[in-house]
Design an enzyme around this catalytic site. Sequence first.
Site, PDB file in Angstrom:
ATOM      1  N   VAL A  83       0.848  -1.186   0.000  1.00 47.29           N
ATOM      2  CA  VAL A  83       0.000   0.000   0.000  1.00 47.29           C
ATOM      3  C   VAL A  83       0.888   1.241   0.000  1.00 47.29           C
ATOM      4  CG1 VAL A  83      -1.828   1.257   1.204  1.00 47.29           C
ATOM      5  CG2 VAL A  83      -1.764  -1.249   1.300  1.00 47.29           C
ATOM      6  N   SER A  84       0.769   2.055  -1.024  1.00 49.90           N
ATOM      7  CA  SER A  84       1.575   3.283  -1.097  1.00 49.90           C
ATOM      8  C   SER A  84       0.805   4.364  -1.845  1.00 49.90           C
ATOM      9  CB  SER A  84       2.916   3.028  -1.804  1.00 49.90           C
ATOM     10  OG  SER A  84       2.747   2.939  -3.214  1.00 49.90           O
ATOM     11  N   ARG A  91      -3.603  12.879   0.652  1.00 44.61           N
ATOM     12  CA  ARG A  91      -4.794  13.608   1.118  1.00 44.61           C
ATOM     13  C   ARG A  91      -5.863  13.762   0.032  1.00 44.61           C
ATOM     14  NH1 ARG A  91      -2.297  12.185   4.812  1.00 44.61           N
ATOM     15  NH2 ARG A  91      -1.378  13.422   6.478  1.00 44.61           N
ATOM     16  N   ARG A  92      -5.965  12.756  -0.821  1.00 41.25           N
ATOM     17  CA  ARG A  92      -7.002  12.782  -1.854  1.00 41.25           C
ATOM     18  C   ARG A  92      -7.866  11.517  -1.792  1.00 41.25           C
ATOM     19  NH1 ARG A  92      -3.678  15.463  -6.997  1.00 41.25           N
ATOM     20  NH2 ARG A  92      -2.349  16.800  -5.727  1.00 41.25           N
ATOM     21  N   LEU A  94      -7.094   8.458  -1.798  1.00 43.55           N
ATOM     22  CA  LEU A  94      -6.729   7.344  -2.679  1.00 43.55           C
ATOM     23  C   LEU A  94      -6.631   6.036  -1.903  1.00 43.55           C
ATOM     24  CD1 LEU A  94      -4.104   8.990  -5.051  1.00 43.55           C
ATOM     25  CD2 LEU A  94      -6.577   8.706  -5.361  1.00 43.55           C
ATOM     26  N   ALA A  95      -5.961   6.059  -0.734  1.00 38.73           N
ATOM     27  CA  ALA A  95      -5.860   4.836   0.063  1.00 38.73           C
ATOM     28  C   ALA A  95      -7.250   4.363   0.490  1.00 38.73           C
ATOM     29  CB  ALA A  95      -4.976   5.065   1.282  1.00 38.73           C
ATOM     30  N   SER A  96      -8.125   5.306   0.822  1.00 42.25           N
ATOM     31  CA  SER A  96      -9.486   4.934   1.237  1.00 42.25           C
ATOM     32  C   SER A  96     -10.243   4.270   0.100  1.00 42.25           C
ATOM     33  CB  SER A  96     -10.244   6.176   1.709  1.00 42.25           C
ATOM     34  OG  SER A  96      -9.622   6.754   2.837  1.00 42.25           O
ATOM     35  N   TYR A 124      -4.807   2.660   9.921  1.00 37.43           N
ATOM     36  CA  TYR A 124      -5.762   1.631   9.512  1.00 37.43           C
ATOM     37  C   TYR A 124      -6.977   1.465  10.414  1.00 37.43           C
ATOM     38  CZ  TYR A 124      -2.369   0.534   5.966  1.00 37.43           C
ATOM     39  OH  TYR A 124      -1.529   0.623   4.886  1.00 37.43           O
ATOM     40  N   PHE A 417       4.423  -9.566   5.530  1.00 41.71           N
ATOM     41  CA  PHE A 417       3.800  -9.800   4.221  1.00 41.71           C
ATOM     42  C   PHE A 417       3.343  -8.499   3.606  1.00 41.71           C
ATOM     43  CE2 PHE A 417       0.604 -10.385   7.515  1.00 41.71           C
ATOM     44  CZ  PHE A 417      -0.459  -9.623   7.074  1.00 41.71           C
TER      45      PHE A 417
END
Length: 417
Positions: A83-84, A91-92, A94-96, A124, A417
């Site tokens: 995850v990167s 802050r856009r 993207l991870a969400s 998380y 992992f």
Amino acid sequence: MSLEIRTLDESDVADWVRALHTGFHLAPSVTDEEVAARRVAFDLQRTRGAYDQGRCVATFRSMPRELTVPGGAFVPASAITNVSVTATHRRRDLASRLMAADLADARERGEAVAILVAAEYPIYGRFGFGPATWVADWEIDIPRAAVDHRYAGPTDGGRVDLVDVVEVRKVGPGLHERVRALTPGAISRDARWWEVATGERTFPSQPWTEPFFAVHRDAAGEVQGLLAYTTIDHPWPGKLPRVDATVRQLLAANPAAEQALWRFLLSLDWVTQLNTGHRAPDDVLPLLLGDPRAARTETLADFMWLRVLDVPAALSARTYGGAAGRLVLEVRDPAGLCGGRYLLETDAAGAAQCTPSSTESPELSLDVADLGCLYLGDESASRLAALGRVAEHRAGAVRMADALFRTARRPWCPEVF
């Protein structure tokens, strides 16, 4: 700015690997050899990227794994990794967005939980993950450890032998299958894991250093333990030896094998410092020393985080402590994946059945992230209640939850992992 979230095509892999390297502060450009080495691990349907005008600016990948739960059962898990988000695109959400898409797919596939190793603690929890296992690293000062350097091998009739990578590839997978069934928090390893661990598969960005390998065999000749370690020989001040040893992995199917491998390491000539690598936080090692204070804690931290995706499947799979009991849980899940009210019933042997319940009154309520903390038995419902993260609606429900969920030994995930 329009940012597209999607799974990968074959033509996307090189750009995705470049974005991964950028996000993890590796070399900003990647070779064809690096792309090819990493591509082997990908299921493109489980690998996502965020794209800005065709350029990958965020990465996300998951893998199918089995997670061992208390009692020795395996539950299907989505193991999240890589995850990167590129610094220019933070802050856009993207991870969400990447996480939401992957969790929805995992739930649809029937994976009962999702797991990950959190690089940073604050990230998380908002996705419904809670720390389910912890990890400890010790640095052992051998001269102060008061160990018997006359050690000449196991006292159980077995033996410890140094072996080569060919032998490790032969005996390691079977041993791991036995050990993970005994270790709540452990996950399955695929063939590629062993290829990387034994140098059969390497990455240009991560030069391979072959470790020493040793196995413990019992009196009947069966492999009960496996050890991998490396050494560094420093200059000897005043002609006194100074060698560091670092454990890469130590697997043991029983206490005799575990103690034999630790004592082997502690008795190595010239070694003055032993770095244990990641171990369970309640590992027996410090108490094997004549002076446990010689084991200095270098790390004691959260490790594997867990997010429940299917409450009935997850809670029905594990066994529970205490006498037979019943508990009605109200689980809050802002993402809408598994929130609701559930009845957990256990028998005297610890077997359980968890079912949705629309008629029972809740006895305990909590967020799905806190259920993740409790699930493998590491966290205490009483402690979470003291923090206001678990609410008790029936007197004694918190005490019942502790009796059911807590385990004699702490869960441990041996894998990064």
